[in-house]
Design an enzyme around this catalytic site. Structure first.
Site, PDB file in Angstrom:
ATOM      1  CD1 TRP A 153      -0.471  -1.777   2.980  1.00  0.00           C
ATOM      2  CD2 TRP A 153       0.610   0.143   3.381  1.00  0.00           C
ATOM      3  NE1 TRP A 153       0.270  -1.948   4.125  1.00  0.00           N
ATOM      4  CE2 TRP A 153       0.935  -0.780   4.400  1.00  0.00           C
ATOM      5  CE3 TRP A 153       1.173   1.420   3.434  1.00  0.00           C
ATOM      6  CZ2 TRP A 153       1.804  -0.465   5.447  1.00  0.00           C
ATOM      7  CZ3 TRP A 153       2.034   1.733   4.461  1.00  0.00           C
ATOM      8  CH2 TRP A 153       2.333   0.796   5.456  1.00  0.00           C
ATOM      9  CG  ASN A 154       4.982   1.103   0.702  1.00  0.00           C
ATOM     10  OD1 ASN A 154       4.476   0.131   0.157  1.00  0.00           O
ATOM     11  ND2 ASN A 154       6.281   1.230   0.837  1.00  0.00           N
ATOM     12  CE  LYS A 177      -3.962  -8.885  -3.108  1.00  0.00           C
ATOM     13  NZ  LYS A 177      -4.520  -7.692  -2.461  1.00  0.00           N
ATOM     14  CD  GLU A 252      11.452  -3.815  -2.817  1.00  0.00           C
ATOM     15  OE1 GLU A 252      11.955  -4.149  -1.719  1.00  0.00           O
ATOM     16  OE2 GLU A 252      10.971  -2.708  -3.042  1.00  0.00           O
ATOM     17  CG  LEU A 253      10.438  -9.886   0.525  1.00  0.00           C
ATOM     18  CD1 LEU A 253      10.901 -11.225   1.031  1.00  0.00           C
ATOM     19  CD2 LEU A 253       8.938  -9.896   0.269  1.00  0.00           C
TER      20      LEU A 253
HETATM   21  O1  TXE Z   1       1.880  -6.517   3.898  1.00  0.00           O
HETATM   22  P1  TXE Z   1       1.553  -7.923   3.273  1.00  0.00           P
HETATM   23  P2  TXE Z   1       0.985  -5.485   4.696  1.00  0.00           P
HETATM   24  C1  TXE Z   1       5.953  -4.455   5.449  1.00  0.00           C
HETATM   25  C2  TXE Z   1       5.857  -3.481   6.605  1.00  0.00           C
HETATM   26  C3  TXE Z   1       4.434  -3.611   7.024  1.00  0.00           C
HETATM   27  C4  TXE Z   1       4.162  -5.065   6.774  1.00  0.00           C
HETATM   28  C5  TXE Z   1       2.713  -5.447   6.609  1.00  0.00           C
HETATM   29  O2  TXE Z   1       6.716  -3.890   7.633  1.00  0.00           O
HETATM   30  O3  TXE Z   1       4.247  -3.314   8.370  1.00  0.00           O
HETATM   31  O4  TXE Z   1       4.862  -5.334   5.588  1.00  0.00           O
HETATM   32  O5  TXE Z   1       2.113  -4.751   5.529  1.00  0.00           O
HETATM   33  C6  TXE Z   1      -1.052  -9.530  -0.303  1.00  0.00           C
HETATM   34  N1  TXE Z   1      -1.028 -14.644  -0.764  1.00  0.00           N
HETATM   35  N2  TXE Z   1       5.845  -3.815   4.174  1.00  0.00           N
HETATM   36  O6  TXE Z   1       0.044  -6.136   5.637  1.00  0.00           O
HETATM   37  O7  TXE Z   1       0.666  -8.722   4.141  1.00  0.00           O
HETATM   38  C7  TXE Z   1      -1.769  -8.363   0.314  1.00  0.00           C
HETATM   39  O8  TXE Z   1      -3.151  -8.411   0.034  1.00  0.00           O
HETATM   40  C8  TXE Z   1      -0.908 -13.693  -1.713  1.00  0.00           C
HETATM   41  C9  TXE Z   1       7.055  -3.742   3.400  1.00  0.00           C
HETATM   42  O9  TXE Z   1       0.392  -4.590   3.682  1.00  0.00           O
HETATM   43  O10 TXE Z   1       2.851  -8.487   2.906  1.00  0.00           O
HETATM   44  C10 TXE Z   1      -1.037  -7.202  -0.319  1.00  0.00           C
HETATM   45  O11 TXE Z   1      -1.517  -6.979  -1.624  1.00  0.00           O
HETATM   46  N3  TXE Z   1      -0.943 -12.385  -1.431  1.00  0.00           N
HETATM   47  C11 TXE Z   1       6.802  -3.347   2.016  1.00  0.00           C
HETATM   48  C12 TXE Z   1       0.403  -7.713  -0.386  1.00  0.00           C
HETATM   49  O12 TXE Z   1       0.306  -9.128  -0.298  1.00  0.00           O
HETATM   50  C13 TXE Z   1      -1.096 -12.008  -0.154  1.00  0.00           C
HETATM   51  C14 TXE Z   1       5.686  -2.455   1.717  1.00  0.00           C
HETATM   52  C15 TXE Z   1       1.297  -7.207   0.741  1.00  0.00           C
HETATM   53  O13 TXE Z   1       0.708  -7.546   1.963  1.00  0.00           O
HETATM   54  C16 TXE Z   1      -1.232 -12.959   0.874  1.00  0.00           C
HETATM   55  C17 TXE Z   1       4.561  -2.621   2.588  1.00  0.00           C
HETATM   56  C18 TXE Z   1      -1.202 -14.325   0.524  1.00  0.00           C
HETATM   57  N4  TXE Z   1      -1.312 -15.305   1.442  1.00  0.00           N
HETATM   58  C19 TXE Z   1       4.679  -3.285   3.757  1.00  0.00           C
HETATM   59  N5  TXE Z   1      -1.362 -12.288   2.054  1.00  0.00           N
HETATM   60  C20 TXE Z   1       7.943  -3.060   1.110  1.00  0.00           C
HETATM   61  N6  TXE Z   1       8.750  -4.057   0.794  1.00  0.00           N
HETATM   62  O14 TXE Z   1       8.072  -1.958   0.601  1.00  0.00           O
HETATM   63  C21 TXE Z   1      -1.324 -10.979   1.764  1.00  0.00           C
HETATM   64  N7  TXE Z   1      -1.165 -10.792   0.431  1.00  0.00           N
END
Ligand code: TXE
Length: 495
Positions: A153-154, A177, A252-253
């Protein structure tokens, strides 16, 4: 309230569940739109559209140069100030990123499309001087197949460009997605690509929850490659599921990047770089410089300078031109940031700035966190090891260059690092010694569509941006052609 449907095969499509999710404006603290709550059925529809577009539709017969021209037109559409402003406002509203930053981002995003437009017809195979008589051997570089892009989302529009521009240049079709917390800008942008002449089905955007539509996409047998941006925990789950189908992945984590300031640095520049590196985007960046490593001889002086600068940062309405820090993007993230602040205090880190929710005039939505600085942090504390993804800086002292390297590398992540020094030899030594995908020297948060970015260690797999990114969406095929005039005398003798 605005309603967003899926974007599949060049049309707005109602979710098969007929269910919707609310999307919240983190500044107002209220839902401003609803998005489709997708499921496996919708995923199937979108993947079928992408597969048909890629293997049967006009995309499959277009030359690479023609594909490049479409990408160029997408860049042009984004360069149109009316489109850019509209998309910037939508994204600011959806994830709370300040409008000024969104406008800056949107000025640059077209460059990604132009860069990969130019690269599309420069993908070349090789002719191999093969060690067989009467044989021509060559390699073809072919698109890997249908791509599922799952994003966070960022920075949704930035992720859209990072993933889709090289994928399309390679000849793939994509199902994207975006995060359930910020899907609107991706949907709006996907619809816009049609104006650029992108054939239906080449980019599809489906929305919903990770488990409900993300998982079916990852597991879909017709998806060949997954490109993911998000948390390391979800990334690992996606990686596991992808492995079962032997799919290609790009990840990209997270990060816990060290921003390292030596006593010989230009401290004015370093101070600005450290503040931008952790308080920009309210710290919600994968490359956030969340660990400040500062040489002990200047630690006190530099900390005071930082506090002075960070104290003045203006929090407020992301759409207002004066605002420097917007709200945290969504309630779960807000709670997470506050939990880490409490954990840091209980671990013994000394809070020297902020350390609480920010309230007061103009902060009505409630998802604001004060710019927070912890001093006396040790690298074993959770606040130094785990990704907070918020405006929280940990200061750790060090003595020598080797100390800085040891502490800098002592995390599970390896995405980015910053080094501030006037000593060129030290800059080179540090750049080589740090285990990070991108090292910045005397700057921070500088990005280019031409410079690869990606993680070492648990920060990810593969690279985005640059020439390397297009190779992430290509597969090598070898072709061996016999030019023999007659059949071999012995059919079983290997040639
Ligand atoms: O991430 P998620 P979230 C980190 C940051 C943050 C944490 C959680 O530390 O606090 O991640 O953020 C999809 N199978 N970053 O909850 O859960 C989900 O719908 C397939 C780092 O947003 O990783 C979304 O589209 N897809 C980061 C995407 O994965 C799945 C940027 C990311 O969600 C899924 C943002 C599944 N089982 C947060 N579960 C960076 N690298 O820049 C979820 N999703």
């Amino acid at each position: 309230m605005k309603t967003y449907q899926h974007w599949i095969n060049g049309a707005h499509v109602t979710p098969s569940s007929s269910q919707w999710l609310e999307t919240v404006d983190p500044y107002q603290g209220a839902a401003w739109a609803r998005i489709a709550r997708g499921n496996a059925e919708d995923a199937n529809l979108a993947v079928a559209a992408a597969r048909d577009a890629m293997y049967k539709g006009p995309w499959s017969t277009m030359t690479a140069s023609q594909r490049g021209k479409v990408l160029r037109r997408i860049g042009d559409l984004l360069s149109d100030s009316r489109n850019a402003q509209r998309l910037a406002e939508i994204e600011s509203r959806d994830n709370g990123k300040i409008l000024a930053e969104m406008q800056g981002q949107l000025k640059y995003i077209p460059e990604f499309w132009y860069y990969y437009a130019g690269l599309a017809d420069k993908v070349e195979g090789t002719v191999i001087p093969v060690d067989k008589a009467d044989m021509l051997a060559m390699t073809l570089r072919e698109p890997v197949g249908v791509v599922a892009a799952i994003t966070a989302w960022n920075s949704p529009l930035q992720f859209f460009a990072l993933k889709c521009a090289p994928a399309l240049a390679a000849g793939c079709a994509v199902v994207l997605k975006p995060s359930e917390f910020a899907s609107a800008s991706s949907l709006e942008f996907a619809a816009l690509t049609q104006e650029a002449g992108l054939p239906a089905g080449v980019i599809n955007v489906v929305t919903g929850l990770g488990q409900e539509i993300g998982t079916p996409l990852v597991e879909h047998p017709d998806v060949a490659k997954i490109t993911f941006t998000g948390s390391d925990r979800t990334g690992a789950k996606v990686y596991e599921a992808a492995a079962r189908g032997m799919k290609r992945v790009g990840m990209e984590l997270g990060g816990k990047s060290p921003n390292i300031v030596f006593a010989d640095a230009d401290l004015d520049q370093a101070c600005v770089g450290v503040v931008a590196g952790i308080f920009g985007a309210a710290g919600q960046m994968c490359t956030a410089g969340s660990r400040l490593l500062v040489q002990n001889s200047i630690r006190q002086k530099f900390t005071e300078r930082l506090i002075e600068m960070a104290r003045k940062l203006r929090l407020g309405d992301p759409l207002s031109a004066d605002t420097e820090i917007g709200p945290i993007s969504n309630p779960p993230q807000y709670e997470k940031v506050l939990r880490y602040i409490e954990a840091a205090k209980s671990e013994g880190a000394r809070c020297v700035l902020g350390g609480a929710p920010a309230t007061g005039q103009g902060l009505k939505g409630g998802l604001f966190v004060q710019p927070t600085i912890f001093a006396d942090v040790t690298n074993q504390m959770r606040i130094a090891q785990e990704e907070v993804f918020g405006p929280v800086l940990s200061i750790i002292g060090f003595e020598s260059e080797q100390d800085a390297i040891d502490i800098g590398n002592d995390v599970i992540y390896g995405l980015a690092a910053g080094v501030w020094t006037q000593d060129i030899g030290r800059a080179i030594r540090m750049s080589k010694a740090l285990r990070a995908g991108l090292v910045w020297v005397n700057t921070y948060r500088a990005y280019s569509c031409m410079v690869p970015l990606g993680g070492m260690k648990q920060s990810g797999l593969g690279r985005e941006s640059g020439i390397e990114a297009i190779h992430e969406f290509l597969e090598t095929k070898s072709v061996m052609i016999s030019a023999a005039a007659a059949a071999p005398a012995n059919p079983f003798l290997q040639r």
